[in-house]
Design an enzyme around this catalytic site. Structure first.
Site, short mmCIF file in Angstrom:
data_model
loop_
_atom_site.label_atom_id
_atom_site.label_comp_id
_atom_site.label_asym_id
_atom_site.label_seq_id
_atom_site.Cartn_x
_atom_site.Cartn_y
_atom_site.Cartn_z
N TYR A 197 64.48 -1.04 20.84
CA TYR A 197 64.49 -2.18 21.76
C TYR A 197 64.28 -3.49 21.02
CZ TYR A 197 64.51 -3.32 26.73
OH TYR A 197 64.87 -3.76 27.99
N ASP A 199 55.91 -0.23 34.40
CA ASP A 199 57.00 -0.20 35.37
C ASP A 199 57.47 1.24 35.46
OD1 ASP A 199 58.64 0.16 33.13
OD2 ASP A 199 59.34 -1.91 33.11
N CYS A 200 58.53 1.50 36.21
CA CYS A 200 58.91 2.90 36.45
C CYS A 200 59.29 3.63 35.17
CB CYS A 200 60.03 2.97 37.48
SG CYS A 200 61.59 2.19 36.97
N SER A 201 60.16 3.01 34.35
CA SER A 201 60.58 3.68 33.12
C SER A 201 59.51 3.60 32.04
CB SER A 201 61.88 3.05 32.60
OG SER A 201 61.76 1.66 32.43
N ASP A 217 64.41 1.86 29.05
CA ASP A 217 64.78 1.56 30.43
C ASP A 217 65.36 2.78 31.15
OD1 ASP A 217 63.97 -1.04 30.03
OD2 ASP A 217 65.98 -1.81 29.65
N HIS A 235 65.63 2.96 39.10
CA HIS A 235 64.29 3.55 39.23
C HIS A 235 64.30 4.96 38.66
CE1 HIS A 235 60.26 3.70 40.85
NE2 HIS A 235 60.52 4.81 41.52
N HIS A 282 55.70 8.64 40.14
CA HIS A 282 56.45 7.47 39.68
C HIS A 282 55.60 6.21 39.87
CE1 HIS A 282 58.01 6.37 43.94
NE2 HIS A 282 57.16 7.36 44.08
#
Length: 389
Positions: free
Chosen positions: A146, A267-269, A286, A328, A340
């Protein structure tokens, strides 16, 4: 008559050559785009920001081999141009093209400023590739590939040789979800906070305490019950159902944080990434990247096919007008339930009789992928963290 038509003739010639130049520039831009599609289709993990104008090839890239191929192709076509491309890492960095994260959790942003969107995070002891500087901010690449910007206060710039030397030092991993590095053994004055996954250099060991060093040289003490030898920690990592569920449930209630990939917020990921990291796997950042990994398990809501650790993806399906959007992700924990991060880390169910029934996520379910025991270019073992190149 000659004086009347000369300006018209000049105008016609000018337009002709202008059209020829525009046509040539478009051909070069097409070559640039074709090469981008080949080597840098995802700008989150590769840089290919090139333009061609006024007979000048401009921009920047971290794909030097592809750039040389492009230049060779342009020369073969007898294109005359000035090469003004910035090769990354920038030579202005000198030999310090590596870095180590020196704070418990470094916030890494989409642009070089504190007000920019949080793109991801990196834990203390994470090795980074450094590409360029902009007023005290550094464009870095994390072990998962990343690309984003970090403030100089959160990293220690080092050379390749210094990084190799750090690799060889004895290491421990902080294993408690959160804690502190203390100035002295009386544990009254704090040097730094710590979170699970932080990598520290071991200096000294007593019956109950470990003296450790941070990547920037600060030293202090932690309880030996809060850390584990790096090699032993690596050897004990496994993506078993029990380990994955245990890690995930320890994070219940942690607040949602856009860009978060740590115990301080996810966050979700970032949540699924953290679960897998603490159990020995580095997966992409992501959800839209994670969905490309592993094997397809289900796309028809046949929950009996799912196993603990499978990743469920949600979003909008593709149509003739729009591409699919994966927005998501969560992890299956069995019995019709998945865990999650949405608002906070929570458990949801697809069973209408369950109090955690989640009709919203059921309605935007796309498919399930299995990455347990999968190795690929983008799914790495944590043991490879200290061999980043």
């Amino acid at each position: 008559m000659k004086r009347i038509y000369t300006p018209i003739l000049i105008a016609v010639i000018t337009v002709f050559f202008s059209c020829k130049n525009n046509e040539h520039d478009e051909q070069v831009l097409a070559l640039i785009e074709a090469k981008r599609t080949e080597v840098a289709p995802d700008k989150r993990v590769a840089i290919w920001d090139l333009t061609f104008e006024n007979d000048s090839l401009k921009g920047e890239t971290d794909q030097p081999e592809a750039l040389e191929e492009l230049i060779k192709e342009l020369k073969a076509q007898q294109t005359t141009f000035t090469d003004a491309v910035l090769r990354l890492p920038d030579t202005a960095l000198g030999e310090k093209t590596k870095a180590l994260v020196t704070i418990s959790v470094a916030n890494i942003r989409s642009n070089p400023k504190h007000s920019a969107e949080l793109a991801t995070q990196a834990l203390m002891g994470t090795p980074l590739n450094v590409l360029k500087e902009d007023d005290g901010w550094f464009l870095v690449q994390t072990p998962d590939g990343y690309l984003s910007w970090v403030d100089k206060a959160g990293i220690q710039l080092i050379t390749e040789a210094e990084l190799e030397g750090w690799y060889k030092e004895p290491k421990v991993v902080f294993t408690a979800l959160s804690g502190h590095l203390w100035q002295n053994t009386d544990q009254k004055e704090m040097v730094s906070d710590l979170v699970a996954g932080n990598i520290l250099t071991l200096l000294e060991e007593t019956k109950d305490l470990l003296k450790v060093s941070l990547p920037d040289g600060r030293q202090g003490w932690i309880s030996n019950k809060e850390a584990q030898d790096w090699e032993n920690w690596i050897a004990s990592r496994e993506t078993s159902p029990e380990a994955l569920i245990s890690t995930a449930k320890q994070m219940m209630g942690i607040p949602y944080l856009w860009g978060g990939t740590s115990i301080k917020g996810v966050d979700c990921s970032g949540f699924t990434k953290t679960i897998y990291y603490l159990n020995g796997k580095i997966i992409p950042r992501d959800a839209s990247q994670q969905v490309n990994e592993g094997e397809l398990v289900d796309a028809d809501k046949n929950w009996e096919k799912l196993q603990v650790g499978d990743l469920l993806f949600f979003g909008t399906k593709d149509t003739p007008e729009k591409k699919e959007r994966v927005v998501h992700v969560g992890m299956w924990i069995g019995n019709g339930e998945f865990i999650h991060s949405r608002g906070l880390v929570r458990i949801s169910s697809f069973d209408p009789e369950n109090p955690n029934y989640d009709e919203y996520e059921l309605g935007r379910y796309l498919r399930t992928k299995r990455i347990v025991n999968v190795s690929s270019e983008h799914v790495l073992s944590v043991s490879e963290l200290l061999t980043i190149k």
